[in-house]
Design an enzyme around this catalytic site. Structure first.
Site, short mmCIF file in Angstrom:
data_model
loop_
_atom_site.label_atom_id
_atom_site.label_comp_id
_atom_site.label_asym_id
_atom_site.label_seq_id
_atom_site.Cartn_x
_atom_site.Cartn_y
_atom_site.Cartn_z
N ASP A 1 0.79 -1.23 0.00
CA ASP A 1 0.00 0.00 0.00
C ASP A 1 0.82 1.28 0.00
O ASP A 1 0.30 2.34 0.35
CB ASP A 1 -0.91 0.00 1.24
CG ASP A 1 -0.12 -0.01 2.55
OD1 ASP A 1 1.12 0.02 2.50
OD2 ASP A 1 -0.76 -0.04 3.62
N GLU B 1 -0.11 -8.97 -1.17
CA GLU B 1 -0.80 -8.40 -0.01
C GLU B 1 -1.98 -7.51 -0.48
O GLU B 1 -2.14 -6.36 -0.09
CB GLU B 1 0.14 -7.59 0.90
CG GLU B 1 -0.36 -7.47 2.32
CD GLU B 1 0.51 -6.56 3.20
OE1 GLU B 1 0.44 -5.33 3.04
OE2 GLU B 1 1.24 -7.09 4.04
N GLU C 1 -2.40 5.17 2.45
CA GLU C 1 -2.23 3.74 2.15
C GLU C 1 -3.53 3.07 1.71
O GLU C 1 -3.52 2.18 0.85
CB GLU C 1 -1.64 3.01 3.35
CG GLU C 1 -0.17 3.34 3.63
CD GLU C 1 0.03 4.63 4.41
OE1 GLU C 1 -0.99 5.24 4.83
OE2 GLU C 1 1.18 5.04 4.60
N HIS D 1 4.94 5.76 13.52
CA HIS D 1 5.50 6.59 12.43
C HIS D 1 4.48 7.11 11.42
O HIS D 1 4.80 7.91 10.56
CB HIS D 1 6.55 5.79 11.65
CG HIS D 1 5.96 4.65 10.85
ND1 HIS D 1 5.80 3.39 11.37
CD2 HIS D 1 5.48 4.59 9.58
CE1 HIS D 1 5.25 2.60 10.47
NE2 HIS D 1 5.04 3.31 9.37
N ARG E 1 1.75 8.72 8.89
CA ARG E 1 1.39 10.10 8.52
C ARG E 1 0.20 10.65 9.32
O ARG E 1 0.22 11.78 9.77
CB ARG E 1 1.00 10.14 7.03
CG ARG E 1 2.07 10.73 6.17
CD ARG E 1 1.62 10.82 4.71
NE ARG E 1 2.63 11.53 3.95
CZ ARG E 1 3.81 11.03 3.62
NH1 ARG E 1 4.15 9.80 3.98
NH2 ARG E 1 4.68 11.75 2.94
N HIS F 1 11.89 5.87 13.64
CA HIS F 1 11.87 5.99 12.17
C HIS F 1 12.73 7.19 11.74
O HIS F 1 12.83 8.17 12.49
CB HIS F 1 10.40 6.21 11.78
CG HIS F 1 10.10 6.04 10.32
ND1 HIS F 1 10.52 6.93 9.37
CD2 HIS F 1 9.39 5.10 9.65
CE1 HIS F 1 10.09 6.55 8.17
NE2 HIS F 1 9.41 5.43 8.32
#
Ligand code: UD1
Ligand code: UDP
Length: 393
Positions: free
Chosen positions: A97, A119, A133, A218, A220, A251
């Site tokens: 994604d 996936e 995503e 992490h 967004r 990250h």
């Protein structure tokens, strides 16, 4: 005739989950394997390429500090065009994604190259959660010719969207393939900070004097205020429970690092490290009392170790773990994060109910099922491997 398969990926999680598949394609007598990396991530991708000894045929090297989604999308499309024309593959594989996934699939479509989506089919049905995503994965759906759904739930989502059943293969998730040999009782951590810590062992992680919590946040949609709230909730917990220690491999994204060091830096029981080599990370979560994360991949890995996971998101596209019981979705409010973590430290009965060592996402053979389905698609085999069976949830 051998069929040419090109795998394209660009971030840490794609690389971890594609590595076992690349190796399985290389072993097939009917397929040739090439790898293109976009390098949407740089250091975090290179760590995984080193671990799995993958040498890409092409490296688009697109990463920029604080890159925007438009930059990633446009750079991948522009840079991939000529390479795909030169390689002229029969099939292009993308994973999951990310923006690399969506842009690479679009680029292949422009050149009428067949697309396999690994996936495939995970959905929250909310286009802004996770952002971007959910739409990245969703938009690859109508572009793809082969859909490798990790679970039967993901397959059902694709059927709902009108994808033909004969194009969908339920394979399990390749992330479980990647776990097979990672965790070892005598494992020596490579990261110097981790190597210097007195961590619980695999056998005493729930009874050790110090209880280890692994933290990894992490995404967004958590940048800014939600992330601050999550970290403040954790800090309150660690200040109250003297026997708790937190390890947070931060990250490389500056938006994450600034907030993490501002709120959690300079605490003697909160250890902030750079992103860990993947074997270190697997061995860390396997020794943890509890994992707190917004990561997709970590939600899928932790059930293999029977480690409870608190997911700091409003929605998850990975509901199998919730139903199976190892994973709990707790949102992003500071007080809720503190309270739910506290419950797992103090309520032994609740803790034990979440400790099931049973992974609903796969059995470690996803890559061979995917290769078998590709060989079947190109007429090398009569039938693909049987679907991976999970109880429908
Ligand atoms: C990306 C994916 C996300 C996935 C995550 C895995 C998209 C839109 N997002 O998010 O789905 O969960 O990867 O980690 O595809 N950076 C470095 N070095 C690195 C990696 C990142 O310095 O090795 C910094 C750069 O400043 C970069 C920033 O992190 O601009 C953000 O990277 P980006 O790939 O845009 O987003 P992620 O949040 O990592
Ligand atoms: N991971 C890693 N080192 C770390 C943290 C995570 O190798 O320091 C691995 C982890 O084992 C999992 C993957 O990274 O396989 C998850 O990637 P990430 O959380 O970056 O992305 P997501 O899965 O949320 O897209």
């Amino acid at each position: 005739m051998k069929h040419r398969v090109v795998s394209v990926f660009g971030t840490r999680p794609e690389a971890i989950k594609m590595a076992p598949l690349v190796s399985a394609i290389e072993s097939s007598p009917n397929l040739t394997s090439s790898v293109v990396v976009t390098a949407q991530h740089r250091e975090m991708l290179d760590q995984v390429l080193d671990l799995f000894k993958i040498e890409p045929d092409y490296d688009l090297d697109i990463m920029k500090t604080r890159q925007s989604l438009s930059e990633i999308t446009s750079n991948v499309i522009l840079k991939l065009e000529q390479i795909l024309q030169d390689m002229n593959p029969h099939l292009l594989l993308v994973h999951g994604d990310t923006t690399t996934t969506f842009a690479s699939a679009l680029s292949a479509y422009y050149q009428k190259i067949s697309i396999g989506h690994v996936e495939a089919g995970l959905r929250t049905w909310d286009k802004y959660a996770p952002f971007p995503e959910e739409m990245n994965r969703n938009l690859v759906g109508p572009l793809a010719d082969l859909h490798f759904a990790p679970t039967s739930k993901a397959k059902n989502n694709l059927l709902t969207e009108g994808i033909s059943e004969n194009k969908i293969f339920v394979t399990g998730n390749t992330v479980v393939d990647a776990l097979k040999t990672s965790v070892q009782p005598q494992y020596q951590f490579q990261d110097p900070k981790l190597a210097s810590l007195d961590l619980p062992s695999l056998s005493n992680r729930t009874t050790a004097n110090k209880k280890l919590i692994t933290l990894e946040v992490h995404r967004r949609e958590n940048w800014g205020a939600p992330m601050k709230n999550i970290f403040k909730g954790i800090k309150k917990l660690v200040d109250e429970f003297q026997d708790v220690m937190v390890v947070f491999p931060v990250h490389r994204n500056p938006a994450v690092r600034e907030t993490a060091y501002e709120i959690l830096g300079n605490h003697d029981r909160i250890i902030l490290t750079d992103p860990l080599p993947t074997r270190d990370f697997h061995n860390l979560i396997a020794r943890s009392y509890l994992v707190l994360t917004d990561s997709g991949g970590i939600q899928e890995e932790a059930p293999s170790f029977g480690v409870p996971v608190l997911v700091v998101r409003e929605k998850t596209e990975r509901e199998e773990g919730l139903k199976q019981g190892t994973v709990m979705l707790i949102g992003r409010e500071q007080e809720r994060i503190y309270q739910e973590s506290k419950k797992l430290l103090t309520d032994k009965e609740l803790y034990e109910t979440m400790r099931k060592q049973d992974n609903p996402y796969g059995d470690g053979f996803a890559s061979s099922r995917i290769v078998s389905a590709i060989e079947h698609y190109y007429g090398h085999k009569d039938a693909p491997e049987p679907d991976y069976k999970v109880s429908p949830v």
